[in-house]
Design a protein around this motif. Structure first.
Motif: not given
Length: 321
Positions: A54-80
């Motif tokens: 699934k990871r390889h498939q996801f990355l391939r879909m991005l490459r086919e469109r000349n896109l990359s991943i800048a960051a992953l976001n997990c914003s929340g409150n882990q100190l709550a």
């Protein structure tokens, strides 16, 4: 500096439709929500962790469109306090593991905000420590909760080769350059800032001046605007507890890029960003509730490409030639 987009704003689009849309707009890189405050519309964290195909498939879909991943976001409150903090921390750890598996350098998240004491059941953001008990609460939040957590998390990030980019959002312990540097000094170099200028606007700061205080500590940048609403902010100030989805009542609002500060402002902002040696992605986060999401993205991307200190080819014009 690549032009990026936080894809949550187009969460109503299926993945491939979203990818086609942003590629046609000239977006080059994406920030993808993995959970916590994000509904993760375009990425299944558990599926991606468990299935390399699934990871390889996801990355391939991005490459086919000349896109990359800048960051992953997990914003929340882990100190709550309580179960929610534990659940948010689990998403943070999984997001870091996925970044490692995908060879993504940056994870965007919040510093978090604990309760004001070990007995509290909800987070407590202290902004005016006028009484001794407030000072003690701040000491407890930083020394007993946040610093031990972030010291360990930074070590884990180093092991995984991941940079942790903390967004300077209010309601969190890290919300400005001063608090960013405090956490950085107590942890290590893999802890830095996702600098979002919009939050300094509504807290009364100057993002361009702040950039110069953050040289060497910015891991990631959001392009996001705020408009201070005349006739409302003048009367009530900038501390506003009206719901974010009632923009007509609020003293300030998140708006499309250019609807709070003009192109001249953003040209100076990005020029100073370049001066302090930042060359990473500039990722649009569009949360303007006064217009259709895609309209806001199109208008904001146009201004972003106009003001970033680099040249762009209009893809449709190039193809036409």
């Amino acid at each position: 500096m690549k032009v990026g987009l936080v894809t949550d704003v187009l969460g109503y689009m299926p993945l491939e439709d979203m990818l086609d849309t942003v590629a046609n707009l000239g977006v080059e890189t994406l920030e993808l929500g993995c959970g916590n405050w994000s509904k993760a519309p375009h990425l299944s964290l558990d599926t991606m962790l468990e299935d390399s195909s699934k990871r390889h498939q996801f990355l391939r879909m991005l490459r086919e469109r000349n896109l990359s991943i800048a960051a992953l976001n997990c914003s929340g409150n882990q100190l709550a306090p309580g179960p929610s903090g534990i659940e948010h921390d689990q998403i943070v750890r999984k997001t870091m593991a996925l970044a490692d598996a995908l060879e993504i350098e940056t994870v965007v998240l919040m510093s978090g905000c604990p309760g004001g004491s070990p007995e509290d059941k909800t987070a407590n953001w202290i902004t005016h420590p006028i009484l001794p008990e407030h000072t003690e609460s701040l000491r407890y939040q930083w020394e007993d909760v946040a610093l031990p957590y972030w010291y360990e998390l930074e070590k884990d990030a180093r092991r995984k080769g991941v940079k942790l980019a903390i967004e300077n959002l209010g309601n969190n312990l890290v919300h400005n350059p001063d608090t960013m540097w405090r956490l950085r000094r107590e942890t290590g170099p893999n802890v830095g800032m996702n600098f979002d200028p919009s939050h300094l606007f509504w807290m009364g700061g100057d993002p361009i001046t702040a950039l110069r205080q953050l040289e060497g500590v910015i891991h990631h940048v959001h392009a996001k605007d705020v408009r201070i609403e005349r006739g409302l902010s003048d009367v009530n100030g900038l501390i506003d507890v009206n719901a974010i989805d009632t923009p007509s009542l609020r003293a300030w609002n998140y708006v499309a890029l250019g609807y709070g500060h003009d192109a001249a402002y953003w040209s100076e902002f990005f020029s100073v960003l370049s001066m302090i040696q930042y060359s990473g992605p500039v990722v649009l986060e569009m949360e303007d509730l006064t217009m259709d999401p895609l309209t806001g993205v199109v208008k904001s991307i146009d201004l972003l490409k106009q003001t970033l200190p680099r040249t762009f080819n209009n893809r449709s014009e190039v193809e036409a030639k």
